[in-house]
Write a protein that holds these residues in place. Sequence first.
Motif, PDB file in Angstrom:
ATOM      1  N   VAL A  71     -29.174 -18.572 -16.884  1.00 55.79           N
ATOM      2  CA  VAL A  71     -28.566 -19.542 -15.976  1.00 55.79           C
ATOM      3  C   VAL A  71     -27.883 -18.838 -14.803  1.00 55.79           C
ATOM      4  CG1 VAL A  71     -26.780 -21.327 -15.765  1.00 55.79           C
ATOM      5  CG2 VAL A  71     -28.249 -21.256 -17.791  1.00 55.79           C
ATOM      6  N   TYR A  72     -27.239 -17.712 -15.096  1.00 59.26           N
ATOM      7  CA  TYR A  72     -26.484 -17.001 -14.064  1.00 59.26           C
ATOM      8  C   TYR A  72     -27.365 -16.535 -12.920  1.00 59.26           C
ATOM      9  CZ  TYR A  72     -24.381 -12.868 -11.875  1.00 59.26           C
ATOM     10  OH  TYR A  72     -23.950 -11.938 -10.967  1.00 59.26           O
ATOM     11  N   ARG A  73     -28.503 -15.932 -13.220  1.00 58.63           N
ATOM     12  CA  ARG A  73     -29.330 -15.337 -12.177  1.00 58.63           C
ATOM     13  C   ARG A  73     -29.766 -16.350 -11.122  1.00 58.63           C
ATOM     14  NH1 ARG A  73     -31.660 -10.344 -13.068  1.00 58.63           N
ATOM     15  NH2 ARG A  73     -33.675 -11.006 -12.256  1.00 58.63           N
ATOM     16  N   PRO A  74     -30.346 -17.506 -11.493  1.00 56.94           N
ATOM     17  CA  PRO A  74     -30.722 -18.469 -10.446  1.00 56.94           C
ATOM     18  C   PRO A  74     -29.511 -19.110  -9.775  1.00 56.94           C
ATOM     19  CG  PRO A  74     -31.210 -19.344 -12.636  1.00 56.94           C
ATOM     20  CD  PRO A  74     -30.863 -17.906 -12.820  1.00 56.94           C
ATOM     21  N   ASP A  75     -28.421 -19.294 -10.510  1.00 60.94           N
ATOM     22  CA  ASP A  75     -27.208 -19.869  -9.907  1.00 60.94           C
ATOM     23  C   ASP A  75     -26.680 -18.934  -8.824  1.00 60.94           C
ATOM     24  OD1 ASP A  75     -24.975 -22.035 -10.268  1.00 60.94           O
ATOM     25  OD2 ASP A  75     -23.901 -20.120 -10.157  1.00 60.94           O
ATOM     26  N   PHE A  76     -26.603 -17.648  -9.140  1.00 60.42           N
ATOM     27  CA  PHE A  76     -26.144 -16.661  -8.163  1.00 60.42           C
ATOM     28  C   PHE A  76     -27.084 -16.612  -6.964  1.00 60.42           C
ATOM     29  CE2 PHE A  76     -26.571 -12.428  -6.387  1.00 60.42           C
ATOM     30  CZ  PHE A  76     -25.265 -12.135  -6.023  1.00 60.42           C
ATOM     31  N   ARG A  77     -28.378 -16.572  -7.219  1.00 62.95           N
ATOM     32  CA  ARG A  77     -29.357 -16.461  -6.146  1.00 62.95           C
ATOM     33  C   ARG A  77     -29.262 -17.658  -5.196  1.00 62.95           C
ATOM     34  NH1 ARG A  77     -33.068 -14.513  -9.233  1.00 62.95           N
ATOM     35  NH2 ARG A  77     -33.830 -16.542  -9.876  1.00 62.95           N
TER      36      ARG A  77
END
Length: 209
Positions: free
Chosen positions: A23-29
């Motif tokens: 979840v973190y990776r696409p949210d950050f991107r």
Amino acid sequence: MPSEVLEPLRLRRSAGERLTREVYRPDFRRRMEALRDSGFWKLERRQHFEEIGSASRDALRRGDWAAALRLFDERRPQLAQEKQKDAQRGLVKYRVRIVRQPLSPYVQWELHSLRQQAEYGTRVRVVRTEQLGGLEAAGPLPELVSLGGQVLYEVCYTRDGVPDGAIRFTAPDTVRRAEELIKGLYRIGEDIAPYFAREVAPLPPPPAA
């Protein structure tokens, strides 16, 4: 010791939202790509990470230092493209790297990466652990990323340094205090270019790690 007094950061993790790595990776991107006329602030404290998806990091792991450095050189066109995109968006990237002497193999490797990124616009400074004073009285500083004063991530890792998602904070006061700490550390840090020339360039290749 710091030339200015920096306030310790006490994050209440219960006030944030725990994000898995997926979840973190696409949210950050998504949030990173939306930034305009703003700053990206990153603080790195751990002395060892297990990067995932980095061919250069894989080369360090197997002890092939020449390949690790060659792979850094091969990404220069990508860094030049990112620099152009950042300029178009009015985005400035700042990074603070805490270092402990003697340098761990990972940090020695990463400083080569950061020195190169600085050539393409990222503003990188190095802070030695002895400069932290009482900031770590309650334990090591967390790994932090602040995006434009809007959102803060405490990036999480396993005990072995494997990425493990993040805790996301959006309360304005929390984001502001964390960003102020990173900015304060940046002010007392040394630009990576002279630090690298003095402390990193003369070193022999590190062992596999």
